[in-house]
Design a protein around this motif. Structure first.
Motif, PDB file in Angstrom:
ATOM      1  N   GLN A  24      -6.672 -15.791  -1.568  1.00  0.00           N
ATOM      2  CA  GLN A  24      -7.211 -15.159  -0.369  1.00  0.00           C
ATOM      3  C   GLN A  24      -8.642 -14.693  -0.624  1.00  0.00           C
ATOM      4  OE1 GLN A  24      -4.729 -12.260   1.596  1.00  0.00           O
ATOM      5  NE2 GLN A  24      -2.867 -13.103   0.677  1.00  0.00           N
ATOM      6  N   SER A  25      -9.501 -15.011   0.321  1.00  0.00           N
ATOM      7  CA  SER A  25     -10.873 -14.541   0.256  1.00  0.00           C
ATOM      8  C   SER A  25     -11.156 -13.719   1.508  1.00  0.00           C
ATOM      9  CB  SER A  25     -11.839 -15.735   0.148  1.00  0.00           C
ATOM     10  OG  SER A  25     -13.159 -15.269  -0.084  1.00  0.00           O
ATOM     11  N   ARG A  35     -12.345 -12.546   5.291  1.00  0.00           N
ATOM     12  CA  ARG A  35     -12.219 -13.058   6.665  1.00  0.00           C
ATOM     13  C   ARG A  35     -11.099 -14.090   6.791  1.00  0.00           C
ATOM     14  NH1 ARG A  35     -17.681 -12.710   5.554  1.00  0.00           N
ATOM     15  NH2 ARG A  35     -18.804 -11.153   6.793  1.00  0.00           N
ATOM     16  N   ASP A  36      -9.984 -13.826   6.074  1.00  0.00           N
ATOM     17  CA  ASP A  36      -8.795 -14.682   6.135  1.00  0.00           C
ATOM     18  C   ASP A  36      -9.060 -16.118   5.673  1.00  0.00           C
ATOM     19  OD1 ASP A  36      -7.118 -12.688   7.059  1.00  0.00           O
ATOM     20  OD2 ASP A  36      -7.600 -13.078   9.161  1.00  0.00           O
ATOM     21  N   VAL A  37     -10.075 -16.313   4.892  1.00  0.00           N
ATOM     22  CA  VAL A  37     -10.365 -17.638   4.343  1.00  0.00           C
ATOM     23  C   VAL A  37      -9.519 -17.864   3.095  1.00  0.00           C
ATOM     24  CG1 VAL A  37     -12.135 -19.100   3.268  1.00  0.00           C
ATOM     25  CG2 VAL A  37     -12.706 -17.682   5.257  1.00  0.00           C
ATOM     26  N   GLN A  38      -8.895 -19.033   2.998  1.00  0.00           N
ATOM     27  CA  GLN A  38      -8.110 -19.423   1.835  1.00  0.00           C
ATOM     28  C   GLN A  38      -8.941 -20.379   0.982  1.00  0.00           C
ATOM     29  OE1 GLN A  38      -4.823 -18.187   1.422  1.00  0.00           O
ATOM     30  NE2 GLN A  38      -5.313 -16.967   3.236  1.00  0.00           N
ATOM     31  N   VAL A  39      -9.048 -20.083  -0.296  1.00  0.00           N
ATOM     32  CA  VAL A  39      -9.806 -20.949  -1.202  1.00  0.00           C
ATOM     33  C   VAL A  39      -8.865 -21.506  -2.260  1.00  0.00           C
ATOM     34  CG1 VAL A  39     -11.956 -19.700  -0.818  1.00  0.00           C
ATOM     35  CG2 VAL A  39     -10.441 -19.000  -2.679  1.00  0.00           C
ATOM     36  N   ALA A  40      -9.285 -22.578  -2.893  1.00  0.00           N
ATOM     37  CA  ALA A  40      -8.432 -23.269  -3.863  1.00  0.00           C
ATOM     38  C   ALA A  40      -8.161 -22.397  -5.082  1.00  0.00           C
ATOM     39  CB  ALA A  40      -9.094 -24.573  -4.289  1.00  0.00           C
ATOM     40  N   ASN A  60     -12.487 -21.031 -11.298  1.00  0.00           N
ATOM     41  CA  ASN A  60     -13.097 -19.795 -11.725  1.00  0.00           C
ATOM     42  C   ASN A  60     -14.237 -19.452 -10.765  1.00  0.00           C
ATOM     43  OD1 ASN A  60     -14.553 -17.743 -13.024  1.00  0.00           O
ATOM     44  ND2 ASN A  60     -13.878 -18.454 -15.042  1.00  0.00           N
ATOM     45  N   TYR A  61     -14.085 -18.348 -10.048  1.00  0.00           N
ATOM     46  CA  TYR A  61     -15.084 -17.966  -9.069  1.00  0.00           C
ATOM     47  C   TYR A  61     -16.037 -16.899  -9.613  1.00  0.00           C
ATOM     48  CZ  TYR A  61     -12.359 -20.565  -5.667  1.00  0.00           C
ATOM     49  OH  TYR A  61     -11.703 -21.569  -4.994  1.00  0.00           O
TER      50      TYR A  61
END
Length: 315
Positions: free
Chosen positions: A296-297, A299-304, A308-309
């Motif tokens: 979860q990122s 604004r409700d954005v889903q990332v893979a 490593n972020y």
């Protein structure tokens, strides 16, 4: 390859919840594993049962089950219920058949808001009694109407079958204290709880987040099982009680199993749960059976996941 080294079954390899056998009852046998099947061994020999075809496995008196058998049942999403001679208790559940969390997230969203929680409770009442419109009713009014409808159902089934009805009486832990219709109703209700719990678990929903029942780890299971009480459970119970007062528990379970199979109830439970929790016209999370994990990122954005972020920094 040993059993412990076998790869886990993927969702595509498993039977959907609505396509499974409602429940299989075993007693006085040893349950073991042979590849992806379970075996029931007793004095008459060994029976093989494909684990992925079972909705719920009922283990009656005199049964023993091995660790390997429980492993394959959990992997294939089958529910396991230990059945006593005086009723049914649900003690275990398998892994969800859907690898997606979309349905349990939708359940949590509906449950977390008091208004939508009441909306789902009203929708449940509408499923049970389609001839009534519960729009605008408070929770207290819903409970009052439900109680009245149950009394009417008991009275109607008593008249239909000729079984004398003196009221609903059940003492927890004392199955034999009730008369024949009360014993049959209790046996049917407990078996329905097992079936409902198996479907709830298979869909990945939370058994605890109920919309009518509350405060118990199986609140949602009780909600779902009650949807079919007046249509299936109570009529089957009175039919069994009308035939004979002997062996009420086992005969009720067999009659209920036949009725559940006859009307394809498992598929109906799946459809009803989705209609209650998902927005009209929304996507069916069961259609996406990929084993996928995201992060979860904002604004409700889903990332893979698996990435490593971290910021580019010198350490």
């Amino acid at each position: 390859m040993t059993i412990g080294q076998r790869p886990s079954s993927t969702p595509r390899e498993l039977a959907r919840a609505e396509d499974r056998i409602s429940f299989v009852y075993l007693e006085r046998c040893t349950v073991h594993r042979d590849a992806n099947a379970i075996t029931a061994q007793d004095a008459e020999g060994t029976t093989h049962i494909p684990a992925a075809t079972i909705g719920t496995l009922l283990l009656g008196p005199g049964t023993r089950i091995t660790h390997q058998a429980m492993s394959v049942l959990g992997e294939t999403g089958a529910g396991v219920v230990w059945v006593g001679e005086h009723g049914v208790r649900y003690y275990a559940a398998g892994r969800a058949l859907s690898r997606s969390s979309a349905l349990v997230e939708a359940q949590a969203v509906c449950w977390a808001n008091r208004r939508t929680r009441l909306d789902v409770a009203r929708a449940m009442y509408r499923l049970r009694f389609p001839d009534e419109d519960p729009a605008g009713l408070t929770r207290h009014e819903l409970l009052g109407r439900e109680g009245s409808r149950l009394k009417l159902c008991y009275r109607a089934e008593s008249q239909r079958t000729g079984v004398q009805w003196k009221g609903r009486r059940y003492t927890p832990g004392d199955f034999s204290s009730g008369d024949a219709p009360n014993q049959a109703i209790t046996a049917a209700a407990q078996a329905m709880y097992g079936i409902a719990h198996a479907v709830v678990a298979a869909l990945g929903c939370s058994p605890a987040l109920g919309f009518v029942h509350s405060g118990h780890e199986l609140s949602f299971v009780l909600d779902i099982a009650d949807l079919y009480k007046t249509e299936i459970g109570i009529p089957v119970a009175f039919d069994v009680a009308a035939q004979s007062p002997e062996d009420i528990g086992p005969r009720t379970r067999r009659a209920l199993r036949d009725r559940v199979h006859e009307i394809d109830l498992l598929k109906r439970i799946v459809d009803d749960i989705k209609s209650l929790l998902l927005p009209a016209g929304g996507d069916d999370p069961g259609a996406d059976d990929r084993d996928r994990v995201t992060l979860q990122s904002d604004r409700d954005v889903q990332v893979a996941a698996g990435v490593n972020y971290g910021y580019e920094e010198t350490w």
